[in-house]
Design a protein around this motif. Sequence first.
Motif, PDB file in Angstrom:
ATOM      1  N   LEU A 140      -7.218   5.205   5.523  1.00  0.00           N
ATOM      2  CA  LEU A 140      -6.289   4.297   4.838  1.00  0.00           C
ATOM      3  C   LEU A 140      -5.906   4.832   3.463  1.00  0.00           C
ATOM      4  N   ALA A 141      -6.871   5.422   2.754  1.00  0.00           N
ATOM      5  CA  ALA A 141      -6.589   5.957   1.421  1.00  0.00           C
ATOM      6  C   ALA A 141      -5.577   7.082   1.475  1.00  0.00           C
ATOM      7  N   VAL A 142      -5.735   7.991   2.437  1.00  0.00           N
ATOM      8  CA  VAL A 142      -4.793   9.105   2.549  1.00  0.00           C
ATOM      9  C   VAL A 142      -3.430   8.603   3.001  1.00  0.00           C
ATOM     10  N   ALA A 143      -3.410   7.643   3.919  1.00  0.00           N
ATOM     11  CA  ALA A 143      -2.128   7.073   4.364  1.00  0.00           C
ATOM     12  C   ALA A 143      -1.376   6.473   3.181  1.00  0.00           C
ATOM     13  N   LEU A 182     -13.744  16.650  12.629  1.00  0.00           N
ATOM     14  CA  LEU A 182     -13.439  15.650  11.606  1.00  0.00           C
ATOM     15  C   LEU A 182     -11.952  15.662  11.264  1.00  0.00           C
ATOM     16  N   PHE A 183     -11.420  16.851  11.043  1.00  0.00           N
ATOM     17  CA  PHE A 183     -10.014  16.971  10.649  1.00  0.00           C
ATOM     18  C   PHE A 183      -9.089  16.399  11.718  1.00  0.00           C
ATOM     19  N   TRP A 184      -9.314  16.777  12.974  1.00  0.00           N
ATOM     20  CA  TRP A 184      -8.411  16.306  14.017  1.00  0.00           C
ATOM     21  C   TRP A 184      -8.624  14.835  14.335  1.00  0.00           C
ATOM     22  N   GLY A 185      -9.865  14.355  14.150  1.00  0.00           N
ATOM     23  CA  GLY A 185     -10.091  12.917  14.280  1.00  0.00           C
ATOM     24  C   GLY A 185      -9.322  12.153  13.222  1.00  0.00           C
ATOM     25  N   PHE A 186      -9.286  12.709  12.019  1.00  0.00           N
ATOM     26  CA  PHE A 186      -8.499  12.102  10.941  1.00  0.00           C
ATOM     27  C   PHE A 186      -7.010  12.089  11.302  1.00  0.00           C
ATOM     28  N   CYS A 187      -6.487  13.217  11.775  1.00  0.00           N
ATOM     29  CA  CYS A 187      -5.059  13.292  12.124  1.00  0.00           C
ATOM     30  C   CYS A 187      -4.700  12.269  13.194  1.00  0.00           C
ATOM     31  N   LYS A 188      -5.584  12.103  14.168  1.00  0.00           N
ATOM     32  CA  LYS A 188      -5.317  11.137  15.243  1.00  0.00           C
ATOM     33  C   LYS A 188      -5.303   9.705  14.701  1.00  0.00           C
ATOM     34  N   SER A 189      -6.249   9.413  13.820  1.00  0.00           N
ATOM     35  CA  SER A 189      -6.290   8.073  13.226  1.00  0.00           C
ATOM     36  C   SER A 189      -5.091   7.836  12.313  1.00  0.00           C
ATOM     37  N   LEU A 190      -4.695   8.863  11.573  1.00  0.00           N
ATOM     38  CA  LEU A 190      -3.526   8.734  10.704  1.00  0.00           C
ATOM     39  C   LEU A 190      -2.272   8.439  11.525  1.00  0.00           C
ATOM     40  N   ARG A 191      -2.187   9.049  12.692  1.00  0.00           N
ATOM     41  CA  ARG A 191      -1.034   8.817  13.570  1.00  0.00           C
ATOM     42  C   ARG A 191      -0.938   7.343  13.952  1.00  0.00           C
ATOM     43  N   GLN A 192      -2.074   6.667  14.134  1.00  0.00           N
ATOM     44  CA  GLN A 192      -2.069   5.246  14.485  1.00  0.00           C
ATOM     45  C   GLN A 192      -1.472   4.382  13.385  1.00  0.00           C
ATOM     46  N   LEU A 193      -1.536   4.886  12.156  1.00  0.00           N
ATOM     47  CA  LEU A 193      -1.074   4.098  11.009  1.00  0.00           C
ATOM     48  C   LEU A 193       0.372   4.380  10.616  1.00  0.00           C
ATOM     49  N   ASP A 194       1.023   5.285  11.316  1.00  0.00           N
ATOM     50  CA  ASP A 194       2.371   5.674  10.905  1.00  0.00           C
ATOM     51  C   ASP A 194       3.325   4.484  10.965  1.00  0.00           C
ATOM     52  N   PRO A 195       3.892   4.107   9.844  1.00  0.00           N
ATOM     53  CA  PRO A 195       4.778   2.935   9.834  1.00  0.00           C
ATOM     54  C   PRO A 195       6.178   3.232  10.360  1.00  0.00           C
ATOM     55  N   LYS A 196       6.479   4.495  10.598  1.00  0.00           N
ATOM     56  CA  LYS A 196       7.816   4.869  11.064  1.00  0.00           C
ATOM     57  C   LYS A 196       7.729   5.650  12.368  1.00  0.00           C
ATOM     58  N   PRO A 197       8.814   5.666  13.136  1.00  0.00           N
ATOM     59  CA  PRO A 197       8.813   6.423  14.399  1.00  0.00           C
ATOM     60  C   PRO A 197       8.630   7.917  14.150  1.00  0.00           C
TER      61      PRO A 197
END
Length: 317
Positions: A140-143, A182-197
């Motif tokens: 959430l912080a990075v997003a 860890l890095f790719w787990g982060f990228c996958k989770s960040l993708r879930q938070l994307d507010p735009k298409p």
Amino acid sequence: MADTTTSFAGPTGHSIPSPEYLASYLLIFLMGLTLASSSIVRTQLSNMMGKSSKEMQPIQNLSISEIKDGSEPELLNKYEIMNKFSQDTWQRKAYDAFAAKLSDKEKTFPCIYASKGWKDNDLIYMFLPSEDCTERTNVLAVARAILAYHPQSHKYGCNTSLVVLAPNSQTKKRAIEDYHRLFWGFCKSLRQLDPKPWPSHISEETASNRWCMCFDGKPAFMAVLTPAHEKRQTRYLPYFCFVWQPRWVFELLLTSDEKRAATLKNVRGLIDKYDHPLVHSPDIANFGDPNSSEAKEYFIWDENRPASAPWPTLLAP
């Protein structure tokens, strides 16, 4: 006709299970032992692995609305870091190590744009509270940081990037493979938070030469440095670090095929000198080059073997 599959009469007249029945019973008994032991082994392995097995998985049920519920991210330039943190803090030590790498005049860091960005104070930094970048608070912080950084990124110049630094783990020493997960787990989770298409001109297939990481509807390049890298010094830092570099930076700097080819040749040559005797990874390429994928460039191993993304897409289960 008598049923001979279940029992037969013994010499005393008592019913004795038939051989077929005994064989079936033994098979069921052994299957039960196998299942029980498997469950025990799984439980033991889970207990042994503890958090390390969980932290490699993307966070489930992240909500886009959670981005807006938190506090504003603290984004700092290099002068603000030096004023805010004393030299005995991990934040200052992490920044100093990063700065030393980019400012070394005797050993030129291969990413000349990053070095110039540091010199011109175009780089923006944020610090995570823990090394596990897959933790909900860190994702959430990075997003939030990316969403705050994007609108002002153009004012920093064409060598800007968002640099994310994390403290060293106090409980475990991680291997390169751990940081990769860890890095790719982060990228996958960040993708879930994307507010735009996801941008329509960017492939979502991580193996595609037209794929790159995207967030907030904007594509970016990412580079990871870890304390576990030993041979490949271009990817070593005593603190876990990853860099978010907007794609528009490359569009401004590399305006022609000739410039892209010349820059790639120059960077590869600098990598060979910096990482000697290890030569540059063959996966270092220009975006869109045939048979390439940026998913192999973000996190590079200590030896020349592909470090692909663990999922075909970041939305894959």
